[in-house]
Design an enzyme around this catalytic site. Structure first.
Site, short mmCIF file in Angstrom:
data_model
loop_
_atom_site.label_atom_id
_atom_site.label_comp_id
_atom_site.label_asym_id
_atom_site.label_seq_id
_atom_site.Cartn_x
_atom_site.Cartn_y
_atom_site.Cartn_z
N LEU A 84 0.36 7.93 -4.37
CA LEU A 84 0.47 7.06 -3.21
C LEU A 84 -0.50 7.34 -2.32
O LEU A 84 -0.89 8.29 -1.90
CB LEU A 84 1.97 7.49 -2.57
N HIS A 85 -0.95 5.90 -2.00
CA HIS A 85 -2.16 5.87 -0.90
C HIS A 85 -1.53 5.90 0.36
O HIS A 85 -0.55 5.18 0.86
CB HIS A 85 -2.93 4.58 -1.16
N CYS A 86 -2.07 6.66 1.28
CA CYS A 86 -1.60 6.96 2.60
C CYS A 86 -2.63 6.88 3.58
O CYS A 86 -3.77 7.35 3.48
CB CYS A 86 -0.88 8.23 3.04
N HIS A 92 -7.34 8.89 4.78
CA HIS A 92 -6.96 8.28 3.62
C HIS A 92 -6.67 9.33 2.49
O HIS A 92 -7.32 9.99 2.15
CB HIS A 92 -7.87 7.18 2.98
#
Length: 134
Positions: free
Chosen positions: A120-122, A57
């Protein structure tokens, strides 16, 4: 007489308004913390989320302070920035979680964002259980 420097001027104005100096993500982007950067270039930096909710994450943030997705505009430079953020996130997840078959990417919109700095969450799945502290 001082020479006008638009980048420095923008930072000073942001700091006077508290947008840069009080923003933890601005501090991370300008290497003012001990946060380990997974990626860094002139436009974005990436690091691990402090409360991961998946196998991997990561957060990808612009170096320039942009408060939220609502501050993005329909213009080429914003499209290019978001596309670059996504490319960096994909590259990191493919590098660090090649065994994962599913990825998720997304922004929170106010009031659901925890930090007022575009991020931005990846995520490389599977999701991990998260303990919510109230």
């Amino acid at each position: 007489m001082k020479k006008f420097d638009p980048i420095n001027q923008r930072l000073q104005l942001g700091q006077m308004a508290g947008a840069v100096s009080s923003c933890i993500f601005c501090q991370i982007a300008h290497n003012s913390t001990s946060t380990t950067l997974l990626h860094s270039d002139d436009k974005v930096v990436a690091f691990q989320d402090i409360k991961p909710s998946a196998l991997r994450h990561y957060l990808v943030i612009p170096v320039e302070h942009i408060s939220t997705v609502r501050n993005l505009q329909s213009r080429e430079e914003d499209y290019t920035l978001v596309n670059h953020m996504l490319s960096v996130g994909k590259m990191l997840l493919h590098r660090d979680a090649p065994q994962s078959k599913e990825y998720r990417f997304g922004f929170h919109q106010p009031p659901l964002n925890s930090v007022d700095h575009l991020h931005l969450h990846c995520l490389a799945l599977p999701f991990q259980p998260t303990v919510w502290i109230q």
